[in-house]
Design an enzyme around this catalytic site. Sequence first.
Site, PDB file in Angstrom:
ATOM      1  N   CYS A 104       0.871  -1.177   0.000  1.00 38.85           N
ATOM      2  CA  CYS A 104       0.000   0.000   0.000  1.00 38.85           C
ATOM      3  C   CYS A 104       0.907   1.226   0.000  1.00 38.85           C
ATOM      4  O   CYS A 104       1.578   1.505   1.001  1.00 38.85           O
ATOM      5  CB  CYS A 104      -0.922   0.033   1.216  1.00 38.85           C
ATOM      6  SG  CYS A 104      -1.887   1.575   1.326  1.00 38.85           S
ATOM      7  N   MET A 317      -4.446   5.070  -5.459  1.00 36.76           N
ATOM      8  CA  MET A 317      -3.534   4.303  -4.627  1.00 36.76           C
ATOM      9  C   MET A 317      -2.111   4.816  -4.857  1.00 36.76           C
ATOM     10  O   MET A 317      -1.741   5.172  -5.976  1.00 36.76           O
ATOM     11  CB  MET A 317      -3.597   2.819  -4.975  1.00 36.76           C
ATOM     12  CG  MET A 317      -4.998   2.224  -4.877  1.00 36.76           C
ATOM     13  SD  MET A 317      -6.042   2.565  -6.316  1.00 36.76           S
ATOM     14  CE  MET A 317      -5.468   1.313  -7.440  1.00 36.76           C
TER      15      MET A 317
END
Length: 393
Positions: A104, A317
């Site tokens: 992430c 993201m």
Amino acid sequence: MSSLPQLRIPATYMRGGTSKGVFFRRDDLPEAARVPGPARDALLLRVIGSPDPYGKHTDGMGGATSSTSKTVIIAAASVPDHDVDYLYGQVSIDTAFVDWSGNCGNLSTAVGPFAIANGFIPAERIPQDGTVTVRVWQANIGKTILVHVPVRGGQVQETGDFELDGVTFPAAEIVLEFVDPSDDEAEGGSMFPTGNLIDDLDVPGVGTLKATMITAGIPTVFVNAADIGFAGTELQPAINEDKAALAKLEAIRVAGALRMGLIQAPEEAATRQHTPKVAFVAPAQDYVASSGKRIEAGSIDLNVRAMSMGKLHHAMMGTASVAIATAAAVPGTLVNIAAGGGTRERVCFGHPSGTLAVGASVEQVDGQWEVTRAVMSRSARVLMEGWVRVPQD
């Protein structure tokens, strides 16, 4: 009637970029959960509140979106010249599944502040005022991330005037450097695993699409918005409330995963929900972001929309931003063409919540494209710290 007590585990709830998650020191976890396996997954699922057939995470710390159903485990570095190991678990909302297949990028921002605040960085490296560079080993993908954290009064600076579209309030700016972010050890031996900048991707039930498939940051399949019936300016409701659109985009993801060698059979995609990502691109055009802010075409190079865990992401993201920056820097990819072509080390793209500027340095070595570094600015903040409680069973 069951009456087992609850476990009480030290934890920190943090925002990083446009995501938030529950952070743990590995050594604070119950012994069985300090190593990969069912015990760890079961614990993290219960912390988040999954699986939840109601899709609300009422009985856990998750936020019932892909951006807020995240967990992080931090440990002392296992690799020389690094400060910490960072392991990321993407928790499914409606199934009993934790995906460990990728990073992430947004929560990477919070790893630096967490490491400083939790004693992983020697005191002599922390100035009264200045910047601490935390060298992070991203254990999911085996890559180095440099997190440049501002410090004031010997403590992490969290407040400031840096604004990040997709985050309500300003905070202190944290610069992220993703070092050698391409998975060049994957099948194909290149950050373009098929060996091509653009492929004809056969997608069952959809047709043949032009696609750029890249492994920089995170494995990502880029397609043209117009080729799949979109404008590239869509906000979440336009995609997430359209079951046919979601099915089409998942079919593209599965076809891309097969073509990139990430899975060997379509049914394996269900156990690899976090990767690859699917994103669709379009030339710059005006639109109104989810906040009501008007984005002018002249302020961006292109528009990009990306899917995360089966839904359109509310912003972008961090790892997909690395993929965007890298693909934009390589002349001839769909991302580069949408941005206007040519050579570029920096790109500003529009996403559902606003805009984001990212940069990447690429070069050709023996005919293969390589990316040496990708850079972006984010912010992070501690939301709550103390103990998280989960039933002992």
